[in-house]
Design a protein around this motif. Sequence first.
Motif, PDB file in Angstrom:
ATOM      1  N   TRP A  70       0.902  -1.157  -0.004  1.00  0.00           N
ATOM      2  CA  TRP A  70       0.048  -0.168  -0.083  1.00  0.00           C
ATOM      3  C   TRP A  70       0.791   1.330   0.029  1.00  0.00           C
ATOM      4  O   TRP A  70       0.540   2.213  -0.708  1.00  0.00           O
ATOM      5  CB  TRP A  70      -0.827   0.022   1.321  1.00  0.00           C
ATOM      6  CG  TRP A  70      -2.011  -0.953   1.133  1.00  0.00           C
ATOM      7  CD1 TRP A  70      -2.378  -1.871   0.228  1.00  0.00           C
ATOM      8  CD2 TRP A  70      -3.240  -0.863   2.110  1.00  0.00           C
ATOM      9  NE1 TRP A  70      -3.312  -2.835   0.621  1.00  0.00           N
ATOM     10  CE2 TRP A  70      -4.116  -2.275   1.668  1.00  0.00           C
ATOM     11  CE3 TRP A  70      -3.730  -0.364   3.273  1.00  0.00           C
ATOM     12  CZ2 TRP A  70      -4.982  -2.482   2.198  1.00  0.00           C
ATOM     13  CZ3 TRP A  70      -4.832  -0.552   3.826  1.00  0.00           C
ATOM     14  CH2 TRP A  70      -5.446  -1.704   3.370  1.00  0.00           C
ATOM     15  N   GLN A  71       1.864   1.383   0.582  1.00  0.00           N
ATOM     16  CA  GLN A  71       2.705   2.486   0.902  1.00  0.00           C
ATOM     17  C   GLN A  71       3.670   2.921  -0.250  1.00  0.00           C
ATOM     18  O   GLN A  71       3.502   3.991  -0.841  1.00  0.00           O
ATOM     19  CB  GLN A  71       3.653   2.218   2.007  1.00  0.00           C
ATOM     20  CG  GLN A  71       4.614   1.245   2.100  1.00  0.00           C
ATOM     21  CD  GLN A  71       6.087   1.774   1.271  1.00  0.00           C
ATOM     22  OE1 GLN A  71       6.080   2.879   1.085  1.00  0.00           O
ATOM     23  NE2 GLN A  71       6.810   0.718   1.055  1.00  0.00           N
ATOM     24  N   SER A  72       3.847   1.726  -0.954  1.00  0.00           N
ATOM     25  CA  SER A  72       4.662   2.137  -2.375  1.00  0.00           C
ATOM     26  C   SER A  72       3.755   2.584  -3.351  1.00  0.00           C
ATOM     27  O   SER A  72       4.135   3.467  -4.185  1.00  0.00           O
ATOM     28  CB  SER A  72       5.436   0.876  -2.750  1.00  0.00           C
ATOM     29  OG  SER A  72       4.534  -0.378  -2.939  1.00  0.00           O
ATOM     30  N   GLU A  73       2.303   1.940  -3.432  1.00  0.00           N
ATOM     31  CA  GLU A  73       1.508   2.599  -4.342  1.00  0.00           C
ATOM     32  C   GLU A  73       1.174   3.908  -4.197  1.00  0.00           C
ATOM     33  O   GLU A  73       0.911   4.569  -5.124  1.00  0.00           O
ATOM     34  CB  GLU A  73       0.039   1.662  -4.324  1.00  0.00           C
ATOM     35  CG  GLU A  73       0.170   0.206  -4.574  1.00  0.00           C
ATOM     36  CD  GLU A  73       0.485  -0.022  -6.089  1.00  0.00           C
ATOM     37  OE1 GLU A  73       0.269   0.920  -6.842  1.00  0.00           O
ATOM     38  OE2 GLU A  73       1.099  -1.174  -6.564  1.00  0.00           O
ATOM     39  N   THR A  78       1.441   9.660  -5.366  1.00  0.00           N
ATOM     40  CA  THR A  78       1.827  11.140  -4.675  1.00  0.00           C
ATOM     41  C   THR A  78       2.839  11.722  -5.805  1.00  0.00           C
ATOM     42  O   THR A  78       2.729  13.041  -6.054  1.00  0.00           O
ATOM     43  CB  THR A  78       2.225  10.697  -3.258  1.00  0.00           C
ATOM     44  OG1 THR A  78       1.066  10.298  -2.493  1.00  0.00           O
ATOM     45  CG2 THR A  78       2.633  12.220  -2.860  1.00  0.00           C
ATOM     46  N   LEU A  79       3.679  10.829  -5.998  1.00  0.00           N
ATOM     47  CA  LEU A  79       4.995  11.494  -6.793  1.00  0.00           C
ATOM     48  C   LEU A  79       4.579  12.062  -8.105  1.00  0.00           C
ATOM     49  O   LEU A  79       4.798  12.953  -8.709  1.00  0.00           O
ATOM     50  CB  LEU A  79       6.158  10.569  -6.692  1.00  0.00           C
ATOM     51  CG  LEU A  79       6.947  10.401  -5.461  1.00  0.00           C
ATOM     52  CD1 LEU A  79       8.159   9.399  -5.683  1.00  0.00           C
ATOM     53  CD2 LEU A  79       7.589  11.851  -4.988  1.00  0.00           C
ATOM     54  N   VAL A 139      -2.622  16.200  -0.488  1.00  0.00           N
ATOM     55  CA  VAL A 139      -2.517  16.085   1.142  1.00  0.00           C
ATOM     56  C   VAL A 139      -3.001  14.808   1.287  1.00  0.00           C
ATOM     57  O   VAL A 139      -2.562  14.232   2.067  1.00  0.00           O
ATOM     58  CB  VAL A 139      -3.177  17.326   1.456  1.00  0.00           C
ATOM     59  CG1 VAL A 139      -3.343  17.002   3.054  1.00  0.00           C
ATOM     60  CG2 VAL A 139      -2.328  18.589   1.349  1.00  0.00           C
ATOM     61  N   VAL A 140      -3.992  14.372   0.870  1.00  0.00           N
ATOM     62  CA  VAL A 140      -4.801  13.348   1.231  1.00  0.00           C
ATOM     63  C   VAL A 140      -3.941  11.950   0.926  1.00  0.00           C
ATOM     64  O   VAL A 140      -3.630  11.127   1.658  1.00  0.00           O
ATOM     65  CB  VAL A 140      -6.225  13.242   0.689  1.00  0.00           C
ATOM     66  CG1 VAL A 140      -6.605  11.632   0.908  1.00  0.00           C
ATOM     67  CG2 VAL A 140      -7.086  14.114   1.298  1.00  0.00           C
ATOM     68  N   MET A 141      -3.231  12.063  -0.382  1.00  0.00           N
ATOM     69  CA  MET A 141      -2.384  11.166  -0.786  1.00  0.00           C
ATOM     70  C   MET A 141      -1.349  10.701   0.025  1.00  0.00           C
ATOM     71  O   MET A 141      -0.737   9.777   0.150  1.00  0.00           O
ATOM     72  CB  MET A 141      -2.183  11.030  -2.408  1.00  0.00           C
ATOM     73  CG  MET A 141      -3.472  10.982  -3.188  1.00  0.00           C
ATOM     74  SD  MET A 141      -4.233   9.571  -3.532  1.00  0.00           S
ATOM     75  CE  MET A 141      -3.245   8.719  -4.602  1.00  0.00           C
ATOM     76  N   TRP A 145      -0.058   7.900   2.487  1.00  0.00           N
ATOM     77  CA  TRP A 145       1.351   7.077   2.319  1.00  0.00           C
ATOM     78  C   TRP A 145       1.870   7.126   3.414  1.00  0.00           C
ATOM     79  O   TRP A 145       2.713   6.013   3.941  1.00  0.00           O
ATOM     80  CB  TRP A 145       2.180   7.913   1.083  1.00  0.00           C
ATOM     81  CG  TRP A 145       3.510   7.084   1.132  1.00  0.00           C
ATOM     82  CD1 TRP A 145       3.902   6.091   0.804  1.00  0.00           C
ATOM     83  CD2 TRP A 145       4.827   8.132   1.639  1.00  0.00           C
ATOM     84  NE1 TRP A 145       5.195   5.961   1.036  1.00  0.00           N
ATOM     85  CE2 TRP A 145       5.667   7.146   1.453  1.00  0.00           C
ATOM     86  CE3 TRP A 145       4.946   9.289   2.075  1.00  0.00           C
ATOM     87  CZ2 TRP A 145       7.006   7.490   1.773  1.00  0.00           C
ATOM     88  CZ3 TRP A 145       6.344   9.609   2.581  1.00  0.00           C
ATOM     89  CH2 TRP A 145       7.232   8.654   2.255  1.00  0.00           C
ATOM     90  N   VAL A 146       2.113   8.124   4.268  1.00  0.00           N
ATOM     91  CA  VAL A 146       2.907   8.396   5.388  1.00  0.00           C
ATOM     92  C   VAL A 146       2.424   7.321   6.309  1.00  0.00           C
ATOM     93  O   VAL A 146       3.017   6.635   7.202  1.00  0.00           O
ATOM     94  CB  VAL A 146       2.897   9.777   6.220  1.00  0.00           C
ATOM     95  CG1 VAL A 146       3.495   9.872   7.619  1.00  0.00           C
ATOM     96  CG2 VAL A 146       3.404  10.665   4.981  1.00  0.00           C
ATOM     97  N   ALA A 147       0.885   7.377   6.497  1.00  0.00           N
ATOM     98  CA  ALA A 147       0.322   6.514   7.416  1.00  0.00           C
ATOM     99  C   ALA A 147       0.357   4.801   7.224  1.00  0.00           C
ATOM    100  O   ALA A 147       0.897   4.062   7.902  1.00  0.00           O
ATOM    101  CB  ALA A 147      -1.292   6.803   7.515  1.00  0.00           C
TER     102      ALA A 147
END
Length: 230
Positions: A70-73, A78-79, A139-141, A145-147
Amino acid sequence: MRRFVRENGLSLFFLVIFLAALAAQAVAGHAAYNDDEVTHAHLLHQAPQTISLARYVVSSEYGNAVLENWQSEYLQFTLFLLATVWLGQRGSTQSKELEQLGTESDEDQRVGEHAGPDSPAWARVRGWRLKVYENSLLVVMLLIWVASWVGQSVTGWTAYNNTQSDHREAAVSWLQYVGSADFWEATLQNWQSEFLAVGSFAVFTMYLRQRGSPQSKPVGAPHDDTADAG
Protein backbone atom coordinates in the motif's frame (compact mmCIF):
# COMPACT_ATOMS: atom_id res chain seq x y z
CA MET A 1 -29.33 -0.09 -9.03
CA ARG A 2 -28.37 -0.53 -12.68
CA ARG A 3 -27.83 3.22 -12.99
CA PHE A 4 -25.72 3.25 -9.82
CA VAL A 5 -23.56 0.40 -11.12
CA ARG A 6 -23.13 2.09 -14.50
CA GLU A 7 -22.18 5.42 -12.94
CA ASN A 8 -19.75 3.83 -10.48
CA GLY A 9 -18.60 0.83 -12.49
CA LEU A 10 -14.88 1.62 -12.41
CA SER A 11 -14.64 2.08 -8.64
CA LEU A 12 -16.93 -0.91 -7.97
CA PHE A 13 -14.89 -3.16 -10.26
CA PHE A 14 -11.62 -2.34 -8.54
CA LEU A 15 -13.20 -2.57 -5.08
CA VAL A 16 -14.43 -6.09 -5.82
CA ILE A 17 -11.13 -7.36 -7.21
CA PHE A 18 -9.24 -5.59 -4.40
CA LEU A 19 -11.28 -7.39 -1.73
CA ALA A 20 -10.94 -10.69 -3.59
CA ALA A 21 -7.17 -10.30 -3.87
CA LEU A 22 -6.90 -9.26 -0.21
CA ALA A 23 -8.83 -12.34 0.88
CA ALA A 24 -6.80 -14.61 -1.40
CA GLN A 25 -3.58 -13.10 -0.04
CA ALA A 26 -4.76 -13.87 3.50
CA VAL A 27 -5.49 -17.50 2.63
CA ALA A 28 -2.19 -17.99 0.80
CA GLY A 29 -0.19 -16.13 3.45
CA HIS A 30 -1.83 -18.16 6.23
CA ALA A 31 -0.90 -21.42 4.53
CA ALA A 32 2.68 -20.23 3.94
CA TYR A 33 3.00 -19.03 7.55
CA ASN A 34 1.85 -22.37 8.97
CA ASP A 35 4.10 -24.29 6.58
CA ASP A 36 7.06 -22.27 7.84
CA GLU A 37 6.02 -22.95 11.44
CA VAL A 38 5.84 -26.69 10.81
CA THR A 39 9.24 -26.73 9.09
CA HIS A 40 10.84 -24.64 11.82
CA ALA A 41 9.36 -26.79 14.58
CA HIS A 42 10.52 -29.97 12.82
CA LEU A 43 14.10 -28.69 12.69
CA LEU A 44 14.00 -27.87 16.40
CA HIS A 45 12.15 -31.11 17.28
CA GLN A 46 9.26 -29.11 18.77
CA ALA A 47 5.50 -29.11 18.35
CA PRO A 48 4.50 -26.64 15.58
CA GLN A 49 2.68 -23.50 16.73
CA THR A 50 0.28 -23.06 13.83
CA ILE A 51 -2.43 -20.39 13.99
CA SER A 52 -5.95 -19.97 12.63
CA LEU A 53 -6.78 -17.83 9.61
CA ALA A 54 -8.52 -15.28 11.88
CA ARG A 55 -5.39 -15.01 14.02
CA TYR A 56 -3.18 -14.65 10.95
CA VAL A 57 -5.30 -11.81 9.51
CA VAL A 58 -4.62 -9.67 12.61
CA SER A 59 -0.97 -10.64 12.83
CA SER A 60 2.00 -8.39 12.11
CA GLU A 61 3.12 -10.73 9.35
CA TYR A 62 -0.08 -10.19 7.36
CA GLY A 63 -0.28 -6.49 8.18
CA ASN A 64 3.28 -5.95 7.05
CA ALA A 65 2.73 -7.81 3.79
CA VAL A 66 -0.34 -5.68 3.02
CA LEU A 67 0.99 -2.28 4.09
CA GLU A 68 4.33 -2.83 2.38
CA ASN A 69 2.50 -2.70 -0.95
CA TRP A 70 0.00 0.00 0.00
CA GLN A 71 2.67 2.51 0.94
CA SER A 72 4.55 2.04 -2.32
CA GLU A 73 1.36 2.46 -4.36
CA TYR A 74 0.40 5.69 -2.62
CA LEU A 75 3.96 6.99 -2.88
CA GLN A 76 3.81 6.30 -6.61
CA PHE A 77 0.61 8.30 -7.09
CA THR A 78 1.73 11.09 -4.76
CA LEU A 79 4.95 11.60 -6.71
CA PHE A 80 3.20 11.27 -10.07
CA LEU A 81 0.54 13.76 -9.04
CA LEU A 82 3.17 16.31 -8.01
CA ALA A 83 5.64 15.63 -10.84
CA THR A 84 3.03 16.12 -13.57
CA VAL A 85 2.39 19.66 -12.36
CA TRP A 86 5.88 20.73 -13.45
CA LEU A 87 7.24 17.99 -15.70
CA GLY A 88 6.01 16.98 -19.15
CA GLN A 89 6.50 14.21 -21.69
CA ARG A 90 5.77 15.11 -25.28
CA GLY A 91 3.42 12.61 -26.87
CA SER A 92 2.25 11.02 -23.60
CA THR A 93 -1.36 11.00 -22.41
CA GLN A 94 0.02 11.08 -18.86
CA SER A 95 1.40 14.58 -19.41
CA LYS A 96 -0.18 18.00 -19.81
CA GLU A 97 0.57 20.03 -22.89
CA LEU A 98 4.09 21.34 -22.45
CA GLU A 99 2.83 24.92 -22.69
CA GLN A 100 0.59 24.33 -19.65
CA LEU A 101 3.25 23.11 -17.23
CA GLY A 102 3.03 24.68 -13.79
CA THR A 103 0.08 25.47 -11.55
CA GLU A 104 -1.75 27.31 -14.40
CA SER A 105 -3.78 30.50 -14.15
CA ASP A 106 -6.90 31.06 -12.05
CA GLU A 107 -8.88 31.27 -15.28
CA ASP A 108 -7.58 27.91 -16.48
CA GLN A 109 -8.35 26.36 -13.10
CA ARG A 110 -11.75 28.08 -12.81
CA VAL A 111 -11.20 29.42 -9.29
CA GLY A 112 -12.20 32.65 -7.56
CA GLU A 113 -14.03 35.01 -9.88
CA HIS A 114 -13.54 32.52 -12.72
CA ALA A 115 -15.50 29.76 -10.93
CA GLY A 116 -18.87 28.73 -12.31
CA PRO A 117 -22.15 28.37 -10.42
CA ASP A 118 -21.64 24.59 -10.23
CA SER A 119 -18.02 24.82 -9.03
CA PRO A 120 -17.22 23.45 -5.55
CA ALA A 121 -17.84 26.06 -2.84
CA TRP A 122 -14.19 26.27 -1.79
CA ALA A 123 -13.14 26.91 -5.40
CA ARG A 124 -15.20 30.11 -5.40
CA VAL A 125 -13.47 31.68 -2.39
CA ARG A 126 -10.01 33.03 -1.66
CA GLY A 127 -7.59 32.55 1.21
CA TRP A 128 -6.75 29.41 3.14
CA ARG A 129 -9.83 27.47 2.04
CA LEU A 130 -8.87 27.75 -1.62
CA LYS A 131 -5.24 26.90 -0.80
CA VAL A 132 -6.34 23.77 1.04
CA TYR A 133 -8.82 22.70 -1.63
CA GLU A 134 -6.50 23.24 -4.59
CA ASN A 135 -3.95 20.92 -2.94
CA SER A 136 -6.41 18.57 -1.23
CA LEU A 137 -5.73 15.55 -3.45
CA LEU A 138 -1.98 15.75 -2.86
CA VAL A 139 -2.46 16.23 0.89
CA VAL A 140 -4.76 13.21 1.24
CA MET A 141 -2.55 10.96 -0.89
CA LEU A 142 0.51 12.07 1.10
CA LEU A 143 -1.21 11.41 4.43
CA ILE A 144 -2.28 7.92 3.32
CA TRP A 145 1.26 7.18 2.17
CA VAL A 146 2.80 8.35 5.46
CA ALA A 147 0.23 6.40 7.50
CA SER A 148 0.76 3.19 5.50
CA TRP A 149 4.57 3.61 5.60
CA VAL A 150 4.50 4.01 9.38
CA GLY A 151 2.13 1.04 9.60
CA GLN A 152 4.50 -1.04 7.48
CA SER A 153 7.45 -0.10 9.68
CA VAL A 154 5.61 -0.95 12.92
CA THR A 155 4.22 -4.29 11.72
CA GLY A 156 7.54 -5.17 10.12
CA TRP A 157 9.34 -4.28 13.35
CA THR A 158 7.01 -6.52 15.37
CA ALA A 159 7.40 -9.41 12.95
CA TYR A 160 11.19 -8.95 12.93
CA ASN A 161 11.37 -9.06 16.73
CA ASN A 162 9.17 -12.16 16.77
CA THR A 163 11.75 -13.83 14.56
CA GLN A 164 14.55 -12.56 16.78
CA SER A 165 12.78 -14.09 19.79
CA ASP A 166 12.36 -17.43 18.02
CA HIS A 167 16.09 -17.48 17.36
CA ARG A 168 16.86 -16.40 20.93
CA GLU A 169 18.38 -13.16 19.72
CA ALA A 170 17.96 -9.65 21.13
CA ALA A 171 15.04 -7.50 20.07
CA VAL A 172 15.73 -4.19 18.32
CA SER A 173 14.11 -0.78 18.73
CA TRP A 174 11.81 0.69 16.08
CA LEU A 175 14.51 3.17 15.04
CA GLN A 176 17.05 0.37 14.70
CA TYR A 177 14.65 -1.60 12.53
CA VAL A 178 13.82 1.38 10.31
CA GLY A 179 17.53 1.88 9.75
CA SER A 180 18.16 -1.79 8.98
CA ALA A 181 18.92 -3.38 5.64
CA ASP A 182 15.99 -5.77 6.20
CA PHE A 183 13.49 -2.89 6.25
CA TRP A 184 14.96 -0.98 3.32
CA GLU A 185 15.40 -4.04 1.12
CA ALA A 186 11.67 -4.77 1.45
CA THR A 187 10.76 -1.11 0.96
CA LEU A 188 12.96 -0.38 -2.04
CA GLN A 189 11.96 -3.50 -3.95
CA ASN A 190 8.42 -2.11 -3.96
CA TRP A 191 9.43 1.45 -4.78
CA GLN A 192 11.55 0.55 -7.78
CA SER A 193 8.77 -1.53 -9.33
CA GLU A 194 6.25 1.30 -8.92
CA PHE A 195 8.60 3.89 -10.43
CA LEU A 196 9.31 1.58 -13.38
CA ALA A 197 5.60 0.95 -13.98
CA VAL A 198 4.65 4.65 -14.00
CA GLY A 199 7.60 5.76 -16.10
CA SER A 200 7.19 3.02 -18.68
CA PHE A 201 3.43 3.60 -18.94
CA ALA A 202 4.01 7.29 -19.65
CA VAL A 203 6.33 6.31 -22.50
CA PHE A 204 4.16 3.47 -23.84
CA THR A 205 1.20 5.84 -24.30
CA MET A 206 3.29 7.85 -26.75
CA TYR A 207 3.37 5.04 -29.30
CA LEU A 208 0.82 2.39 -28.31
CA ARG A 209 -2.99 2.61 -28.29
CA GLN A 210 -6.04 1.07 -26.64
CA ARG A 211 -9.21 1.97 -28.47
CA GLY A 212 -11.84 3.53 -26.22
CA SER A 213 -9.60 4.04 -23.17
CA PRO A 214 -9.11 7.57 -21.78
CA GLN A 215 -5.61 6.47 -20.81
CA SER A 216 -4.78 6.16 -24.52
CA LYS A 217 -4.77 8.60 -27.39
CA PRO A 218 -7.24 8.02 -30.24
CA VAL A 219 -5.91 5.23 -32.43
CA GLY A 220 -5.20 7.56 -35.33
CA ALA A 221 -3.61 10.37 -33.27
CA PRO A 222 -0.01 11.32 -34.17
CA HIS A 223 2.67 10.05 -31.80
CA ASP A 224 3.66 13.58 -30.73
CA ASP A 225 0.13 14.55 -29.61
CA THR A 226 0.35 15.24 -25.90
CA ALA A 227 -2.42 14.88 -23.28
CA ASP A 228 -4.81 13.78 -26.03
CA ALA A 229 -6.99 11.04 -24.50
CA GLY A 230 -9.86 9.38 -26.25
